[in-house]
Motif scaffolding. Sequence first.
Motif, PDB file in Angstrom:
ATOM      1  N   HIS A   1       0.689  -1.139  -0.078  1.00  0.00           N
ATOM      2  CA  HIS A   1       0.075   0.058   0.050  1.00  0.00           C
ATOM      3  C   HIS A   1       0.800   1.333   0.002  1.00  0.00           C
ATOM      4  CE1 HIS A   1      -4.168  -1.727   0.496  1.00  0.00           C
ATOM      5  NE2 HIS A   1      -3.446  -2.809   1.181  1.00  0.00           N
ATOM      6  N   ARG A   2       2.130   1.146   0.059  1.00  0.00           N
ATOM      7  CA  ARG A   2       3.120   2.171  -0.066  1.00  0.00           C
ATOM      8  C   ARG A   2       2.857   3.107   1.095  1.00  0.00           C
ATOM      9  NH1 ARG A   2       0.935   3.314  -5.058  1.00  0.00           N
ATOM     10  NH2 ARG A   2       1.052   5.593  -4.691  1.00  0.00           N
TER      11      ARG A   2
ATOM     12  N   ASN B 229      -1.043   9.432   2.812  1.00  0.00           N
ATOM     13  CA  ASN B 229      -0.279   8.403   3.584  1.00  0.00           C
ATOM     14  C   ASN B 229      -1.376   7.782   4.435  1.00  0.00           C
ATOM     15  OD1 ASN B 229       2.272   6.602   4.017  1.00  0.00           O
ATOM     16  ND2 ASN B 229       1.849   7.555   6.057  1.00  0.00           N
TER      17      ASN B 229
ATOM     18  N   ARG C 272      -3.761   5.622   2.701  1.00  0.00           N
ATOM     19  CA  ARG C 272      -2.967   4.370   1.956  1.00  0.00           C
ATOM     20  C   ARG C 272      -2.926   3.348   3.508  1.00  0.00           C
ATOM     21  NH1 ARG C 272       2.390   7.157  -0.812  1.00  0.00           N
ATOM     22  NH2 ARG C 272       1.137   7.410  -2.769  1.00  0.00           N
TER      23      ARG C 272
END
Length: 165
Positions: free
Chosen positions: A18-19, A52, A55
Amino acid sequence: MLDPALDAERIFQILAEHRVDYVVVGGVAVQVHGHVRMTNDLDLIPAPNRTNLGRLAAALRQLNARVLKPGSENLEIDAAMLPRATLWQFSTELGDIDLLHDAPGAAAFEELRSRSLVIALGGTEIPIAGRDDLIRMKRAAGRPIDLEDIAALTEAEHRGASDRR
């Protein structure tokens, strides 16, 4: 030593898929720095930006995460809810995860991340809080387990100082 119920390697793989940008703190970080002790959860400080956190929320949903706060177990996990608390504790199918947004003694995320030790586990790069940052956070928390961790993390330098005398 990791709790057998915690599959940290698989959790790290899902975070990478999912980085998600984060830094590992807590017991797992202490282990990486050489002090073997039991831990039954994974403590993470995520990069605080909305992208972020989105994610991260997707990764938590993939892990079937549930909030470990009575009355909040069915709370929908998304990027908007994650910054609402300084600590979120989740139960997942691969083990418990604690997310810290404002850990006592922690530097700003960018500084913490820039000083992190990046290790590879099963082909996944994992950022671990640097030893000095970890000691600062442990000192600020001040619980007995944190003080034991500090003693173990600084044992070699204390031993070296007494050898020089």
